[in-house]
Write a protein that holds these residues in place. Sequence first.
Motif, PDB file in Angstrom:
ATOM      1  N   ALA A 127       0.830  -1.209   0.000  1.00  0.00           N
ATOM      2  CA  ALA A 127       0.000   0.000   0.000  1.00  0.00           C
ATOM      3  C   ALA A 127       0.860   1.252   0.000  1.00  0.00           C
ATOM      4  O   ALA A 127       0.544   2.239  -0.686  1.00  0.00           O
ATOM      5  N   MET A 128       1.959   1.236   0.749  1.00  0.00           N
ATOM      6  CA  MET A 128       2.835   2.400   0.777  1.00  0.00           C
ATOM      7  C   MET A 128       3.508   2.622  -0.577  1.00  0.00           C
ATOM      8  O   MET A 128       3.576   3.751  -1.082  1.00  0.00           O
ATOM      9  N   ILE A 129       3.979   1.544  -1.205  1.00  0.00           N
ATOM     10  CA  ILE A 129       4.604   1.662  -2.525  1.00  0.00           C
ATOM     11  C   ILE A 129       3.577   2.129  -3.563  1.00  0.00           C
ATOM     12  O   ILE A 129       3.873   2.961  -4.430  1.00  0.00           O
ATOM     13  N   ALA A 130       2.355   1.616  -3.474  1.00  0.00           N
ATOM     14  CA  ALA A 130       1.312   2.039  -4.412  1.00  0.00           C
ATOM     15  C   ALA A 130       0.962   3.510  -4.227  1.00  0.00           C
ATOM     16  O   ALA A 130       0.743   4.224  -5.214  1.00  0.00           O
ATOM     17  N   ALA A 131       0.927   3.985  -2.973  1.00  0.00           N
ATOM     18  CA  ALA A 131       0.630   5.398  -2.738  1.00  0.00           C
ATOM     19  C   ALA A 131       1.728   6.285  -3.314  1.00  0.00           C
ATOM     20  O   ALA A 131       1.451   7.327  -3.921  1.00  0.00           O
ATOM     21  N   VAL A 132       2.989   5.868  -3.156  1.00  0.00           N
ATOM     22  CA  VAL A 132       4.094   6.645  -3.728  1.00  0.00           C
ATOM     23  C   VAL A 132       4.032   6.615  -5.249  1.00  0.00           C
ATOM     24  O   VAL A 132       4.233   7.635  -5.923  1.00  0.00           O
ATOM     25  N   ALA A 133       3.745   5.451  -5.821  1.00  0.00           N
ATOM     26  CA  ALA A 133       3.696   5.337  -7.284  1.00  0.00           C
ATOM     27  C   ALA A 133       2.535   6.130  -7.881  1.00  0.00           C
ATOM     28  O   ALA A 133       2.655   6.692  -8.969  1.00  0.00           O
ATOM     29  N   LEU A 134       1.403   6.186  -7.172  1.00  0.00           N
ATOM     30  CA  LEU A 134       0.260   6.929  -7.696  1.00  0.00           C
ATOM     31  C   LEU A 134       0.461   8.438  -7.628  1.00  0.00           C
ATOM     32  O   LEU A 134      -0.025   9.179  -8.484  1.00  0.00           O
ATOM     33  N   THR A 135       1.165   8.896  -6.605  1.00  0.00           N
ATOM     34  CA  THR A 135       1.356  10.342  -6.467  1.00  0.00           C
ATOM     35  C   THR A 135       2.610  10.839  -7.167  1.00  0.00           C
ATOM     36  O   THR A 135       2.776  12.045  -7.312  1.00  0.00           O
ATOM     37  N   LEU A 136       3.489   9.947  -7.605  1.00  0.00           N
ATOM     38  CA  LEU A 136       4.721  10.362  -8.263  1.00  0.00           C
ATOM     39  C   LEU A 136       4.443  10.567  -9.744  1.00  0.00           C
ATOM     40  O   LEU A 136       4.252   9.623 -10.502  1.00  0.00           O
ATOM     41  N   ARG A 137       4.426  11.785 -10.157  1.00  0.00           N
ATOM     42  CA  ARG A 137       4.208  12.109 -11.569  1.00  0.00           C
ATOM     43  C   ARG A 137       5.152  13.240 -11.959  1.00  0.00           C
ATOM     44  O   ARG A 137       5.505  14.084 -11.139  1.00  0.00           O
TER      45      ARG A 137
END
Length: 200
Positions: free
Chosen positions: A158-168
């Motif tokens: 979940a933490m990796i997914a949150a970082v990947a979703l907000t990293l643009r």
Amino acid sequence: MEFKTVVFYVLAAVMVFAALRVITARNPVHAALFLVLAFFNAGGIWLILQAEFLAIMLVMVYVGAVMVLFLFVVMMLDINVDRLREGFWGYLPVGAVVGAVMLAEMVLVLSGPYFGLDNMPEPPMAGAGYSNTRALGRILYTDYVYPFELASLVLLVAMIAAVALTLRKRKGTKYVNPSDQIAVKRADRVEVLAMSAEKE
């Protein structure tokens, strides 16, 4: 009725009221503050159950860190509450059915032979050297080690997914490569210009 039972019912009633106000409050800041109140009452119930470590962790982690972060985010963002509540009452029948099913499950579990209030013995008094933190750690890392590791993996994903979703990558963002800064030479940065003196 014992004093401990009265305190439990008071804390439980306030916690249920605060939980209801979390989902019915129109102001998001008020909803977050009602969630803080619910966490404090849950910590009080943990104290009644002689789980001081869990009560302190609940207050310190959730109230002290997570809810402060929620409040800062809610107060800093410009949230359009009317737009969020457009389809609120449309989901009320589904929510009521799910809530009724969960309530029926809790009643069936708590009225069973293991959790019945009539069959529940009084917990034994802890000795002088007893530590519920040590007992919790022993049970957590022996009997429940695989569910604990599975929960940690779920939180990591979940933490990796949150970082990947907000990293643009944004177009207007200036980016500096640190390796290019380190590899720079003096001749690339300093240029000596030969200029003639000005004459009056």
